[in-house]
Design a protein around this motif. Structure first.
Motif, PDB file in Angstrom:
ATOM      1  N   LEU A  26       0.864  -1.124   0.143  1.00 17.21           N
ATOM      2  CA  LEU A  26       0.008  -0.004   0.035  1.00 17.21           C
ATOM      3  C   LEU A  26       0.911   1.239  -0.045  1.00 17.21           C
ATOM      4  CD1 LEU A  26      -2.694  -1.057   2.672  1.00 17.21           C
ATOM      5  CD2 LEU A  26      -3.038  -0.642   0.198  1.00 17.21           C
ATOM      6  N   ILE A  27       1.795   1.168   0.582  1.00 16.22           N
ATOM      7  CA  ILE A  27       2.596   2.393   1.154  1.00 16.22           C
ATOM      8  C   ILE A  27       3.482   2.509  -0.278  1.00 16.22           C
ATOM      9  CG2 ILE A  27       4.641   3.410   2.337  1.00 16.22           C
ATOM     10  CD1 ILE A  27       3.183   2.146   4.618  1.00 16.22           C
ATOM     11  N   ALA A  28       4.102   1.439  -0.646  1.00 21.12           N
ATOM     12  CA  ALA A  28       5.350   1.537  -1.826  1.00 21.12           C
ATOM     13  C   ALA A  28       4.643   1.657  -3.019  1.00 21.12           C
ATOM     14  CB  ALA A  28       5.966   0.121  -2.078  1.00 21.12           C
ATOM     15  N   CYS A  29       3.355   1.422  -3.422  1.00 18.91           N
ATOM     16  CA  CYS A  29       2.543   1.741  -4.528  1.00 18.91           C
ATOM     17  C   CYS A  29       2.244   3.198  -4.487  1.00 18.91           C
ATOM     18  CB  CYS A  29       1.371   0.569  -4.647  1.00 18.91           C
ATOM     19  SG  CYS A  29       1.885  -0.877  -5.158  1.00 18.91           S
ATOM     20  N   LEU A  30       1.929   3.583  -3.256  1.00 17.95           N
ATOM     21  CA  LEU A  30       1.410   5.156  -3.405  1.00 17.95           C
ATOM     22  C   LEU A  30       2.468   5.913  -3.629  1.00 17.95           C
ATOM     23  CD1 LEU A  30      -0.754   7.077  -2.639  1.00 17.95           C
ATOM     24  CD2 LEU A  30       0.047   7.019  -0.206  1.00 17.95           C
ATOM     25  N   LEU A  31       3.737   5.682  -3.084  1.00 18.48           N
ATOM     26  CA  LEU A  31       4.908   6.448  -3.392  1.00 18.48           C
ATOM     27  C   LEU A  31       5.333   6.436  -4.930  1.00 18.48           C
ATOM     28  CD1 LEU A  31       7.028   5.603  -0.287  1.00 18.48           C
ATOM     29  CD2 LEU A  31       5.911   7.782  -0.669  1.00 18.48           C
ATOM     30  N   ALA A  32       5.128   5.054  -5.559  1.00 20.11           N
ATOM     31  CA  ALA A  32       5.482   4.887  -6.898  1.00 20.11           C
ATOM     32  C   ALA A  32       4.649   5.791  -7.735  1.00 20.11           C
ATOM     33  CB  ALA A  32       5.421   3.344  -7.085  1.00 20.11           C
ATOM     34  N   ALA A  33       3.227   5.589  -7.455  1.00 22.13           N
ATOM     35  CA  ALA A  33       2.289   6.232  -8.342  1.00 22.13           C
ATOM     36  C   ALA A  33       2.524   7.917  -8.122  1.00 22.13           C
ATOM     37  CB  ALA A  33       0.874   6.064  -7.677  1.00 22.13           C
ATOM     38  N   HIS A  34       2.785   8.420  -7.117  1.00 18.22           N
ATOM     39  CA  HIS A  34       3.217   9.801  -6.872  1.00 18.22           C
ATOM     40  C   HIS A  34       4.570  10.269  -7.894  1.00 18.22           C
ATOM     41  CE1 HIS A  34       3.839  13.676  -5.327  1.00 18.22           C
ATOM     42  NE2 HIS A  34       5.283  13.445  -4.686  1.00 18.22           N
ATOM     43  N   ALA A  65      -0.760   0.378  -9.948  1.00 22.63           N
ATOM     44  CA  ALA A  65       0.555  -0.108  -9.264  1.00 22.63           C
ATOM     45  C   ALA A  65       0.008  -1.241  -8.440  1.00 22.63           C
ATOM     46  CB  ALA A  65       0.931   1.174  -8.484  1.00 22.63           C
ATOM     47  N   LEU A  66      -1.157  -0.975  -7.578  1.00 24.59           N
ATOM     48  CA  LEU A  66      -1.753  -1.998  -6.757  1.00 24.59           C
ATOM     49  C   LEU A  66      -1.924  -3.320  -7.444  1.00 24.59           C
ATOM     50  CD1 LEU A  66      -3.920   0.007  -4.303  1.00 24.59           C
ATOM     51  CD2 LEU A  66      -1.882  -1.231  -3.815  1.00 24.59           C
ATOM     52  N   PHE A  67      -2.671  -3.348  -8.705  1.00 22.56           N
ATOM     53  CA  PHE A  67      -2.943  -4.380  -9.389  1.00 22.56           C
ATOM     54  C   PHE A  67      -1.623  -5.164  -9.957  1.00 22.56           C
ATOM     55  CE2 PHE A  67      -3.871  -5.926 -13.715  1.00 22.56           C
ATOM     56  CZ  PHE A  67      -4.988  -7.187 -13.181  1.00 22.56           C
ATOM     57  N   LEU A  68      -0.844  -4.259 -10.276  1.00 21.39           N
ATOM     58  CA  LEU A  68       0.401  -4.844 -10.857  1.00 21.39           C
ATOM     59  C   LEU A  68       1.312  -5.603  -9.624  1.00 21.39           C
ATOM     60  CD1 LEU A  68       1.367  -2.152 -13.377  1.00 21.39           C
ATOM     61  CD2 LEU A  68       0.348  -4.570 -13.977  1.00 21.39           C
ATOM     62  N   ALA A  69       1.365  -4.959  -8.632  1.00 19.49           N
ATOM     63  CA  ALA A  69       2.041  -5.473  -7.305  1.00 19.49           C
ATOM     64  C   ALA A  69       1.054  -6.765  -6.932  1.00 19.49           C
ATOM     65  CB  ALA A  69       1.822  -4.340  -6.260  1.00 19.49           C
ATOM     66  N   VAL A 137       9.728  -0.513 -14.787  1.00 14.75           N
ATOM     67  CA  VAL A 137      10.261  -1.741 -14.986  1.00 14.75           C
ATOM     68  C   VAL A 137      11.259  -2.024 -13.743  1.00 14.75           C
ATOM     69  CG1 VAL A 137      11.891  -3.057 -16.317  1.00 14.75           C
ATOM     70  CG2 VAL A 137      10.134  -1.961 -17.540  1.00 14.75           C
ATOM     71  N   ALA A 138      11.984  -0.778 -13.525  1.00 14.27           N
ATOM     72  CA  ALA A 138      12.916  -0.741 -12.340  1.00 14.27           C
ATOM     73  C   ALA A 138      12.199  -1.233 -11.138  1.00 14.27           C
ATOM     74  CB  ALA A 138      13.709   0.646 -12.343  1.00 14.27           C
ATOM     75  N   LEU A 139      10.936  -0.643 -11.041  1.00  9.61           N
ATOM     76  CA  LEU A 139      10.135  -0.720  -9.728  1.00  9.61           C
ATOM     77  C   LEU A 139       9.893  -2.604  -9.700  1.00  9.61           C
ATOM     78  CD1 LEU A 139       8.005   2.298  -9.490  1.00  9.61           C
ATOM     79  CD2 LEU A 139      10.003   1.808  -8.184  1.00  9.61           C
ATOM     80  N   PHE A 140       9.392  -2.989 -10.909  1.00  7.39           N
ATOM     81  CA  PHE A 140       9.218  -4.217 -10.805  1.00  7.39           C
ATOM     82  C   PHE A 140      10.217  -5.141 -10.459  1.00  7.39           C
ATOM     83  CE2 PHE A 140       6.118  -2.862 -14.468  1.00  7.39           C
ATOM     84  CZ  PHE A 140       5.200  -2.624 -13.589  1.00  7.39           C
ATOM     85  N   ILE A 141      11.407  -4.875 -10.858  1.00  4.16           N
ATOM     86  CA  ILE A 141      12.538  -5.666 -10.547  1.00  4.16           C
ATOM     87  C   ILE A 141      12.896  -5.541  -9.010  1.00  4.16           C
ATOM     88  CG2 ILE A 141      15.049  -5.778 -10.946  1.00  4.16           C
ATOM     89  CD1 ILE A 141      14.831  -4.999 -13.635  1.00  4.16           C
TER      90      ILE A 141
END
Length: 280
Positions: A26-34, A65-69, A137-141
């Motif tokens: 929840l936190i990581a996806c929010l930061l990534a989305a921002h 982001a949440l869906f992909l995570a 892609v970097a975030l997915f890795i």
């Protein structure tokens, strides 16, 4: 020759890892989305918070982001069941990269493409292929790497619980009946064992059932008590199958077990304390 479990061989057996990472996602996806929303913008984060259009855009990116995570987590859990890191490191690494990074990147690009299309914009004429997509892609890795580290941390933590507790060697296989044929069932595949009218039934993680001619006491003596617990006189359950428990009347405990057995899952008042310690 039947395989036997020692503390060394436990490391190669399959014990489903329960990735307790909801808060992290929840936190990581929010930061990534921002970060994705702010890419290419000349505004500061504080200034963006004062603009109404920032929030719908953030919400859409957050949902994606949440869906992909979630997909990455489910892919990891699926691969955990079929391809062990310990027995096939490079093969598992390749599959993790293929499905957890490449496939998810393709899905990500497709979702963002649909997003751009809904606003009648050409994604290839935007900065997305040049900046946002490589960042994604970097975030997915990184997220896949997080699950790899989580896996080995949880496995080491699990194995360390055996140190000094029990030096007895337990069989890695138990003879069960598949129709009229006797086969050897890997104990790592057993989720729970319980008594039914026709005998003792073994239920695996894949919800496949086998019968046994032995009684539950004989079977219990062959199982590692650090991994299996005698819930009551009719049921033995694997540690990972015990999802939760709650107190009921007279100091008893009601245990939620998955896959669900065909008998009651109540722990007596006398065994409630040992069960809580075992769950820890």
């Amino acid at each position: 020759m039947a395989q036997e479990f020692t503390q060394e061989s436990l490391g190669t057996a399959f014990f489903p890892i329960r990735y307790k990472d909801l808060t992290f996602r929840l936190i990581a996806c929010l930061l990534a989305a921002h970060i994705l929303v702010m890419m290419g913008e000349e505004l500061s984060s504080l200034e963006a918070l004062t603009i109404y259009s920032y929030y719908p855009t953030l919400a859409i990116n957050y949902a994606i982001a949440l869906f992909l995570a979630w997909i990455i987590k489910e892919i990891t859990k699926m691969l955990d069941k079929r391809y062990s890191w310990e027995t096939n490191l490079w093969g598992r690494l390749g599959l993790q990269f293929l499905f957890g990074v490449v496939l998810v990147s393709v899905i990500s690009f497709f979702l963002v493409f649909i997003y751009f299309l809904s606003f009648h914009q050409n994604i290839m004429k935007s900065t997305y292929p040049q900046y946002e997509f490589p960042f994604s892609v970097a975030l997915f890795i990184i997220l896949n790497g997080y699950y790899v580290l989580y896996y080995f941390y949880d496995k080491v933590k699990f194995l360390s619980s055996f140190t000094g507790i029990n030096n007895k060697v337990y069989k890695g296989y138990i003879n069960v009946l598949e129709g009229k044929e006797t086969i050897s069932l890997d104990t790592a595949e057993i989720a729970c064992i319980f008594i039914v009218e026709s005998g003792v039934l073994f239920r695996t993680w894949s919800k496949k059932d086998y019968f046994s001619d032995d009684n539950l006491d004989q079977i219990e003596s062959q199982l590692d008590p650090a991994v299996f617990f005698r819930i009551n006189r009719r049921l033995i359950a694997h540690r990972t199958a015990c999802k939760s428990y709650q107190p009921i009347e007279y100091g008893k405990l009601e245990v939620t077990i998955e896959p669900v057995p065909l008998v009651h899952t109540t722990v007596s008042q006398r065994k409630a304390g040992p069960f809580k310690e075992w769950m820890k």
